[in-house]
Design a protein around this motif. Sequence first.
Motif, mmCIF file in Angstrom:
data_model
loop_
_atom_site.group_PDB
_atom_site.id
_atom_site.type_symbol
_atom_site.label_atom_id
_atom_site.label_comp_id
_atom_site.label_asym_id
_atom_site.label_seq_id
_atom_site.Cartn_x
_atom_site.Cartn_y
_atom_site.Cartn_z
ATOM 1 N N LEU A 145 -21.158 -62.299 -23.866
ATOM 2 C CA LEU A 145 -20.136 -61.409 -24.409
ATOM 3 C C LEU A 145 -18.990 -61.316 -23.409
ATOM 4 N N TYR A 146 -17.752 -61.343 -23.922
ATOM 5 C CA TYR A 146 -16.574 -61.307 -23.069
ATOM 6 C C TYR A 146 -16.167 -59.855 -22.815
ATOM 7 N N PHE A 147 -16.844 -59.241 -21.828
ATOM 8 C CA PHE A 147 -16.590 -57.853 -21.447
ATOM 9 C C PHE A 147 -17.007 -56.900 -22.572
ATOM 10 N N PRO A 148 -18.312 -56.789 -22.831
ATOM 11 C CA PRO A 148 -18.783 -55.857 -23.863
ATOM 12 C C PRO A 148 -18.403 -54.429 -23.515
ATOM 13 N N ASN A 149 -17.736 -53.763 -24.428
ATOM 14 C CA ASN A 149 -17.122 -52.473 -24.122
ATOM 15 C C ASN A 149 -17.576 -51.431 -25.136
ATOM 16 N N GLY A 150 -16.640 -50.711 -25.766
ATOM 17 C CA GLY A 150 -17.015 -49.684 -26.725
ATOM 18 C C GLY A 150 -17.846 -50.256 -27.857
ATOM 19 N N ALA A 151 -18.801 -49.453 -28.347
ATOM 20 C CA ALA A 151 -19.687 -49.902 -29.418
ATOM 21 C C ALA A 151 -19.976 -48.749 -30.367
ATOM 22 N N GLU A 164 -15.385 -56.873 -27.675
ATOM 23 C CA GLU A 164 -15.302 -57.798 -26.550
ATOM 24 C C GLU A 164 -13.852 -57.770 -26.055
ATOM 25 N N THR A 165 -13.630 -57.034 -24.974
ATOM 26 C CA THR A 165 -12.271 -56.762 -24.520
ATOM 27 C C THR A 165 -11.485 -58.037 -24.242
ATOM 28 N N PHE A 166 -12.138 -59.043 -23.677
ATOM 29 C CA PHE A 166 -11.458 -60.305 -23.394
ATOM 30 C C PHE A 166 -11.819 -61.389 -24.407
#
Length: 299
Positions: A145-151, A164-166
């Motif tokens: 995952l490319y920077f897993p963030n809010g979910a 995925e922020t990026f």
Amino acid sequence: MAGAMERFVEGGTFFEGPRWHGGHWWASDFYSHAVSRISADGKMETVCEVPGQPSGLGWLPDGSMLIVSMLDHRVLRRWPDGRIDTHADLSEFATGHANDMVVAEDGTAWVGNFGFDLMEGEDMRPACLVRVTPEGEVSLAADDLYFPNGAVITPDGKSLIVGETFGNRMTTFTIDSKGELIDRRAWAAFGPRPEPGPRAELLKQLAVGPDGCCLDAENHIWIADAFNQRCIRVAPGGDIVDEVRTPDGQGVFACMLGGEDGRTLLLCVAPDSSAKRRRQVREASLWTARVDVPHAGRP
């Protein structure tokens, strides 16, 4: 459509992890290390301090609060009587700062991490999403995952959607009967998925940088767009149907729907996300806007 933006709270360093729970707003403040409870009229009370830098928040069925401690890769548990201990150690899986978290109704938590040293300008490397059982057992939930963030978790408890922020996208999984994430697919794609590499090159390829997010009752997601100074409402598939911005054009890094009717959108706002700049001043703020469609799902 969202109503006018109004400033709600000032004086933070960098707010994250906003939640509505028990008739109050809650938020973490990275560099003051405070987790705060905020009344509907904006009175803020520090509930606890997290030396390892607090981020994502959630609650177990017994009322205990879970808090991501970013720098030491832990999830803390604040019991109803105020005791704090370690709920889970993520260090086996976290290759960067632990970050945002969503907690299911049964207390299962999913926690993301940066994957690389964002603040020191390292090249982006994929990261994983970690699953933490209600008892604190840790396992790999999803990788690459490319920077897993809010979910968010849908109201039926059967789908998890993570930004995925990026990665230019929101990625969704089915939560199977054993609590595993399966059937990975794009919930919203804002453009091609970039190749890993220097942050400056990645930024040129990103239409949206999904950060903190929340789900509404029409299955749309409000997403803080970390790279474009806005919060957007996105339909399944990726169409942007609404957006809000602060009058002074500051960055928006997280959001949450709440209030007694679930129709108040709370935004975490700051001039930028630089750790070096944010920890030296208190320029972060919380803003609100009224919306038509109420909160749904979790958090």
